[in-house]
Scaffold this motif. Structure first.
Motif, short mmCIF file in Angstrom:
data_model
loop_
_atom_site.label_atom_id
_atom_site.label_comp_id
_atom_site.label_asym_id
_atom_site.label_seq_id
_atom_site.Cartn_x
_atom_site.Cartn_y
_atom_site.Cartn_z
N ASN A 1 -5.74 -12.51 0.93
CA ASN A 1 -7.11 -12.96 0.69
C ASN A 1 -7.82 -11.96 -0.22
OD1 ASN A 1 -9.84 -13.63 0.86
ND2 ASN A 1 -9.61 -14.42 2.95
N TYR B 1 -12.43 -3.06 1.53
CA TYR B 1 -12.55 -1.78 0.81
C TYR B 1 -13.99 -1.25 0.88
CZ TYR B 1 -7.95 -2.48 -1.33
OH TYR B 1 -6.61 -2.65 -1.54
N ASN C 1 -0.49 4.91 -12.68
CA ASN C 1 -1.29 3.69 -12.78
C ASN C 1 -2.77 4.01 -12.75
OD1 ASN C 1 0.78 1.80 -12.75
ND2 ASN C 1 0.75 1.55 -10.53
N GLY D 1 0.74 -5.09 -6.27
CA GLY D 1 0.17 -4.21 -7.27
C GLY D 1 0.62 -4.48 -8.71
N ARG E 1 0.80 -5.32 1.88
CA ARG E 1 1.94 -6.18 2.18
C ARG E 1 2.63 -5.50 3.36
NH1 ARG E 1 5.96 -6.00 -1.10
NH2 ARG E 1 5.39 -4.04 -2.08
N GLY F 1 -2.54 -12.85 6.12
CA GLY F 1 -2.61 -13.71 4.94
C GLY F 1 -3.03 -12.88 3.74
N GLN G 1 8.64 -0.62 3.43
CA GLN G 1 8.15 0.41 2.51
C GLN G 1 6.79 0.97 2.93
OE1 GLN G 1 7.36 -1.15 -1.43
NE2 GLN G 1 6.05 0.55 -1.97
N LYS G 2 5.95 0.10 3.46
CA LYS G 2 4.56 0.49 3.76
C LYS G 2 4.43 1.21 5.09
CE LYS G 2 3.11 -1.40 -0.06
NZ LYS G 2 2.61 -0.58 -1.17
N GLU H 1 6.30 5.37 -2.00
CA GLU H 1 5.24 4.64 -2.70
C GLU H 1 5.26 4.99 -4.18
OE1 GLU H 1 3.44 1.82 -2.94
OE2 GLU H 1 2.88 2.28 -0.87
N PRO H 2 5.73 4.07 -5.02
CA PRO H 2 5.83 4.36 -6.46
C PRO H 2 4.52 4.89 -7.04
CG PRO H 2 7.03 2.37 -5.93
CD PRO H 2 6.35 2.79 -4.66
N CYS H 3 3.44 4.19 -6.80
CA CYS H 3 2.12 4.75 -7.15
C CYS H 3 1.17 4.51 -5.99
CB CYS H 3 1.56 4.13 -8.44
SG CYS H 3 -0.08 4.81 -8.80
N GLY H 4 0.94 3.22 -5.71
CA GLY H 4 -0.07 2.87 -4.72
C GLY H 4 -1.39 2.65 -5.44
N LEU H 5 -1.99 1.50 -5.17
CA LEU H 5 -3.30 1.22 -5.76
C LEU H 5 -4.40 1.24 -4.72
CD1 LEU H 5 -2.28 -1.75 -8.10
CD2 LEU H 5 -2.56 0.65 -8.71
N LYS I 1 -0.81 -13.33 -8.08
CA LYS I 1 -0.72 -11.98 -7.54
C LYS I 1 -0.01 -11.98 -6.20
CE LYS I 1 -3.64 -8.18 -5.88
NZ LYS I 1 -4.86 -7.41 -6.08
N HIS J 1 8.18 -0.79 -11.20
CA HIS J 1 7.12 -0.62 -10.21
C HIS J 1 7.70 -0.33 -8.84
CE1 HIS J 1 3.92 -2.10 -12.95
NE2 HIS J 1 5.00 -2.61 -13.55
N1 LIG Z 1 -3.19 -9.26 2.33
C1 LIG Z 1 -3.75 -8.95 1.18
N2 LIG Z 1 -4.82 -9.64 0.72
C2 LIG Z 1 -5.38 -9.33 -0.48
N3 LIG Z 1 -4.95 -8.35 -1.28
C3 LIG Z 1 -3.89 -7.65 -0.87
C4 LIG Z 1 -3.24 -7.88 0.36
N4 LIG Z 1 -2.21 -7.01 0.49
C5 LIG Z 1 -2.22 -6.26 -0.61
N5 LIG Z 1 -3.22 -6.64 -1.44
C6 LIG Z 1 -3.55 -6.09 -2.76
O1 LIG Z 1 -2.34 -5.96 -3.50
C7 LIG Z 1 -2.35 -4.72 -4.24
C8 LIG Z 1 -1.29 -3.84 -3.64
O2 LIG Z 1 -1.14 -2.66 -4.35
P1 LIG Z 1 0.06 -1.64 -4.02
O3 LIG Z 1 -0.12 -0.46 -4.89
O4 LIG Z 1 0.16 -1.48 -2.56
O5 LIG Z 1 1.26 -2.45 -4.62
P2 LIG Z 1 2.70 -3.00 -4.19
O6 LIG Z 1 3.34 -2.19 -3.15
O7 LIG Z 1 2.52 -4.43 -3.97
O8 LIG Z 1 3.45 -2.84 -5.62
C9 LIG Z 1 4.26 -1.93 -6.33
O9 LIG Z 1 3.68 -1.83 -7.64
C10 LIG Z 1 2.43 -1.15 -7.69
C11 LIG Z 1 1.95 -1.23 -9.12
O10 LIG Z 1 2.71 -0.45 -9.97
C12 LIG Z 1 2.57 0.27 -7.20
O11 LIG Z 1 1.27 0.86 -7.17
C13 LIG Z 1 3.16 0.28 -5.79
O12 LIG Z 1 3.39 1.61 -5.39
C14 LIG Z 1 4.47 -0.52 -5.78
O13 LIG Z 1 4.99 -0.58 -4.46
C15 LIG Z 1 -3.76 -4.18 -4.09
O14 LIG Z 1 -4.57 -4.72 -5.10
C16 LIG Z 1 -4.21 -4.74 -2.73
O15 LIG Z 1 -5.61 -4.85 -2.63
#
Ligand SMILES: Nc1ncnc2c1ncn2[C@@H]1O[C@H](COP(=O)(O)OP(=O)(O)O[C@H]2O[C@H](CO)[C@@H](O)[C@H](O)[C@H]2O)[C@@H](O)[C@H]1O
Length: 487
Positions: free
Chosen positions: A362, A370, A250, A18, A303, A360, A307-308, A383-387, A15, A166
């Motif tokens: 984790n 959370y 999503n 998302g 991350r 990091g 974008q974020k 943000e395409p979706c955001g989880l 992983k 994504h």
């Molecule tokens: N430092 C860290 N330690 C542990 N866990 C961490 C972390 N940083 C992030 N995560 C985890 O990674 C995931 C991130 O989800 P996001 O929706 O922000 O996806 P991301 O932008 O990577 O992906 C792309 O794909 C997804 C899926 O389609 C879309 O939702 C999104 O908008 C698109 O940018 C979550 O499960 C979060 O808890």
């Protein structure tokens, strides 16, 4: 239906973001609905092997023609979260997947182009012949070209091709020699799969052209990418192929992300009995050495990439503290400059008992954040979706989000949303600047202190929402079935 998912990521074993959550969550849900799903991934050295059961080699020395030579690969199978996975293990000298990381190598294009070919070759050799090949993002985009240009002609005629984007910001751009490496005749690739300089191939454009159906991860983002520069240059192509393109929201894996029995939490809770959430808040404070005072905790789990909204995240740290809140961040960045900027802020605030920045990736700690935080901030530029807003809501943590992409589809402002009171679940802001951020976050912090009942309603509404994969998986199945009805 028999579905083969091709992906560079899969939670929890490989992983980065998302995409990993979506691949496993969607696969589990499809399987629950009676479909036969396999996920095909590279066999990385850095996978979480402790999370794979029944790992065994199922194919020795699978030959894959690459750069004019037969390259040997073993293929392993294993089970992840109850879903069957296959891992391509390149045995030849290049060692494409033993790099200690998933992405970020100078030859990423070659690594994943090779993976796409090896995955196709594996399915062909073992006669897997799925009804659907569902590939994800730029790394597996060329599989669709390979299916139509090579494997279809060799007799693998059944699979219909679904491609999910994504993130349109990462498209996979390489010199056309990558096609020759895979045994494709470069001359056959249509111009619309290329950049202005025709010798440059765009992986994502190619998948858009070759796939039978393309999805992205929220309806609002699907509109944005067709109508605005958020399409990152693919607007024209997406408009041309709009008849085979749509956005499907999503979900999250509600079994895995469940405060009621989360394996990483020592205090479990649900919407009917939420008191334990505040024990997690205590644990989070102890873990991050924050003082125990009557204050909300604002969290970012992300991350750290442009974008974020990195500048807005930086501003929010100081703003939240100024407004009397505590602030925690769990984040990692592939960009050394961004890492350095956040490290400087961490240094500056080292003695502050209301702030902690943790760098990091984790997974376990993310669950505690959370569960322990009161608000989750997502100030994304796009943000395409955001989880993280969905996971936050599941854990009773109220989202404060920029009104863009999938965030706009899922976060409904307490005051300004058009949905019914019962569906309002957070705070949104439109402008991607300090004023916008302060408008969203300021109201959230103010309500936490001064309108606790209103804030609590948002917590409840979020926790009661259905963000499971069930509905969305059904939408994918509808597409799969539609494609087969057209054959
Ligand atoms: N430092 C860290 N330690 C542990 N866990 C961490 C972390 N940083 C992030 N995560 C985890 O990674 C995931 C991130 O989800 P996001 O929706 O922000 O996806 P991301 O932008 O990577 O992906 C792309 O794909 C997804 C899926 O389609 C879309 O939702 C999104 O908008 C698109 O940018 C979550 O499960 C979060 O808890």
């Amino acid at each position: 239906m028999k579905i083969a998912m091709l992906s560079p990521e899969c939670s929890p074993i490989a992983k980065v973001g998302g995409l990993a959550d979506v691949v496993i969550g969607l696969s589990k849900s499809l399987q629950l609905q009676g479909h036969d799903v396999s996920i095909i991934l590279p066999k990385y050295d850095c996978m979480r092997y402790d999370q794979i059961s029944n790992l065994e080699t199922v194919y020795y020395d699978l030959p894959v023609m690459y750069r004019g030579e037969w390259q040997a690969n073993d293929v392993m199978s294993g089970v992840v979260e109850g879903v069957k996975c296959f891992f391509i293990d390149g045995k030849w000298h290049k060692n494409f997947f033993n790099r200690g990381k998933i992405y970020g190598e100078s030859d990423d294009n070659d690594r994943f182009a090779f993976f796409s070919k090896a995955a196709m070759e594996f399915m062909f050799k073992v006669g897997m012949d799925p009804d659907i090949i569902h590939s994800h993002d730029w790394p597996t985009a060329l599989a669709n070209v390979l299916q139509r240009e090579i494997y279809y002609k060799e007799g693998m005629r059944k699979p219909r091709l679904v491609y999910t984007v994504h993130n349109f910001a990462h498209q996979g751009i390489a010199h056309e020699s990558v096609l020759g490496d895979l045994g494709l005749n470069s001359a056959m690739l249509p111009l619309e799969c290329r950049e202005n300089d025709y010798s440059i191939v765009n992986f994502m454009k190619s998948a858009v052209v070759y796939s039978d159906y393309i999805t992205t991860v929220s309806p609002n983002y699907a509109n944005e990418v067709q109508l605005t520069e958020k399409g990152m240059g693919l607007q024209y192509l997406l408009n041309k192929y709009h008849h085979k393109f749509s956005g499907i929201l999503n979900g999250i894996d509600e079994e895995y992300w469940n405060p009621k029995d989360d394996q990483y939490l020592s205090h479990h809770y649900d919407v009917e009995a939420i008191e334990n959430k505040y024990k997690n808040k205590e644990v989070l404070r102890e873990r991050f050495l924050l003082r125990d005072e009557y204050k909300p905790i604002v969290a970012v789990v992300s991350r750290l990439v442009q974008q974020k909204g990195v500048d807005l995240i930086k501003h929010s740290i100081f703003y939240a503290l100024e407004q009397g809140a505590q602030f925690v961040l769990l984040g990692s960045s592939p960009d050394p400059n961004i890492s350095y900027e956040f490290a400087e802020i961490k240094d500056m605030l080292n003695e502050n008992p209301d702030c902690h920045l943790e760098f990091g990736f984790n997974e376990a700690l993310s669950h505690l954040v959370y569960a322990g935080a009161d608000m989750i901030l997502i100030p994304s530029l796009f943000e395409p979706c955001g989880l993280t807003q969905l996971i936050g809501m599941r854990y009773g943590t109220v989202p404060v989000a920029r009104f863009t992409g999938g965030l706009a589809d899922t976060v409904h402002d307490v005051e300004y949303s058009r949905v019914s009171q019962k569906r309002r679940n957070g705070y949104t802001f439109i402008d991607a600047n300090k004023e916008g951020l302060e408008f969203g976050l300021g109201r959230a912090i103010d309500d936490w202190f001064n309108e606790p009942q209103q804030f609590r309603n948002l917590v409840n509404n979020g926790m009661k929402s259905d963000f499971s994969w069930k509905m969305s998986a059904k939408k994918y199945v509808k597409i799969y079935k539609y494609l087969h009805s057209q054959v």
